[in-house]
Design an enzyme around this catalytic site. Structure first.
Site, mmCIF file in Angstrom:
data_model
loop_
_atom_site.group_PDB
_atom_site.id
_atom_site.type_symbol
_atom_site.label_atom_id
_atom_site.label_comp_id
_atom_site.label_asym_id
_atom_site.label_seq_id
_atom_site.Cartn_x
_atom_site.Cartn_y
_atom_site.Cartn_z
ATOM 1 N N GLU A 1 -9.968 -15.578 -18.696
ATOM 2 C CA GLU A 1 -10.203 -17.018 -18.555
ATOM 3 C C GLU A 1 -9.859 -17.527 -17.161
ATOM 4 O O GLU A 1 -10.595 -18.345 -16.596
ATOM 5 C CB GLU A 1 -9.419 -17.771 -19.629
ATOM 6 C CG GLU A 1 -10.019 -17.566 -21.018
ATOM 7 C CD GLU A 1 -9.139 -18.103 -22.129
ATOM 8 O OE1 GLU A 1 -9.638 -18.866 -22.963
ATOM 9 O OE2 GLU A 1 -7.944 -17.748 -22.169
ATOM 10 N N ALA B 1 -2.261 -13.683 -22.072
ATOM 11 C CA ALA B 1 -1.095 -14.565 -22.071
ATOM 12 C C ALA B 1 0.121 -13.795 -22.572
ATOM 13 O O ALA B 1 0.003 -12.746 -23.210
ATOM 14 C CB ALA B 1 -1.353 -15.776 -22.959
ATOM 15 N N GLY C 1 -6.293 -14.650 -21.561
ATOM 16 C CA GLY C 1 -6.052 -15.590 -20.472
ATOM 17 C C GLY C 1 -6.406 -15.022 -19.117
ATOM 18 O O GLY C 1 -6.789 -15.755 -18.200
ATOM 19 N N GLU D 1 -8.478 -12.560 -28.500
ATOM 20 C CA GLU D 1 -7.513 -13.411 -29.196
ATOM 21 C C GLU D 1 -7.647 -13.372 -30.715
ATOM 22 O O GLU D 1 -6.661 -13.560 -31.437
ATOM 23 C CB GLU D 1 -7.648 -14.860 -28.707
ATOM 24 C CG GLU D 1 -7.164 -15.122 -27.290
ATOM 25 C CD GLU D 1 -8.231 -14.933 -26.240
ATOM 26 O OE1 GLU D 1 -8.045 -15.406 -25.110
ATOM 27 O OE2 GLU D 1 -9.281 -14.298 -26.536
#
Length: 258
Positions: free
Chosen positions: A112, A65, A109, A132
């Site tokens: 993901e 992200a 992300g 993360e």
């Protein structure tokens, strides 16, 4: 809609969405994922498209992200203005088959959204991870849940708690990716798989995807009964008649998506 951070191309019944923020290693910001969501909405309604490929660059599928965009949030702001639900989750809501073609980094992300796709074809330089914890947070777009279901509790705990990266070979052994190919062959392999899917009956492909996904939330007995009912329902379609007739007549079927 004119896209700035993705490229959308079509090749017959296959659409390719390529993430295009090379200087940021395709970090997932709101604008990019809004464009992905818009493209998927368009492709969902396009009867000419039977399968989608989601990919990035040779160096990075998506390195996570956009931390600069997220860093100033507090609990209430990120809760009220959930940056993931509308845009990122458009991938998991997409009803047609979607393949992730992953080269380079698929972290945070990026890992993901790759797992939101129906399966992953990885280049031999791919690296997956949920780092993360190194940022003082945890995965927030399904990383703790999908990764555990894909590779098991032990490896998911290992990756989420240490932040280590999993190379392509380990990812295939663990069941995270369906196959590994040479980097130079990644897109041709993905296109070949997507084209084969796109040439099947669209309703059957979509129902098959729905059935496999539904099984994750059911007992084996419930899943088998769900599968059986949908299997039986396909005998109301013209494509079932055509597919079986073609098999008996030893010819290629010509599906009409009806």
């Amino acid at each position: 809609m004119a896209y700035k951070l993705i490229d959308l191309t079509r090749d017959g019944g296959v659409a390719i969405i390529q993430l295009d923020r090379p200087k940021a290693l395709n970090a997932l910001n709101t604008e990019m994922m809004s464009e992905v969501a818009d493209a998927l909405t368009t492709l969902e309604a396009d009867d000419g498209i039977g399968c989608v490929i989601l990919t990035g660059s040779e160096k990075a599928f998506a390195a996570g992200a956009d931390i600069k965009e997220m860093s100033d949030n507090n609990y209430l702001s990120i809760y009220k203005n959930d940056p993931f639900e509308e845009n990122h989750c458009s991938i998991e809501r997409f009803r047609k088959p979607i393949i992730a073609a992953v080269a380079g980094y698929a972290l945070g992300g990026g890992c993901e959204i790759a797992m939101m796709c129906d399966f992953i074809i990885a280049a031999d330089n791919a690296k997956f991870g949920q780092p993360e914890i190194n940022l003082g947070v945890m995965p927030g777009i399904g990383g703790t849940q999908r990764l555990m279901r894909a590779v098991g509790k032990a490896k998911a705990m290992d990756m989420c708690l240490t932040g280590r990266m999993m190379p392509a070979e380990e990812a295939e052994r663990a069941g995270l990716v369906s196959r590994i190919v040479k980097l130079d062959d990644l897109m041709s392999t993905a296109k070949e798989a997507a084209s084969k899917i796109a040439n099947q009956s669209q309703p059957v492909a979509m129902i098959t995807k729905e059935t496999v996904n539904a099984g994750f939330n059911m007992t084996l007995d419930q899943g088998i009964r769900f599968e059986r009912r949908l299997f039986q329902s396909l005998f109301t379609t013209q494509d079932q008649k055509e597919g079986m007739a073609a098999f008996i007549e030893k010819r290629k079927p010509h599906f009409k998506n009806k």
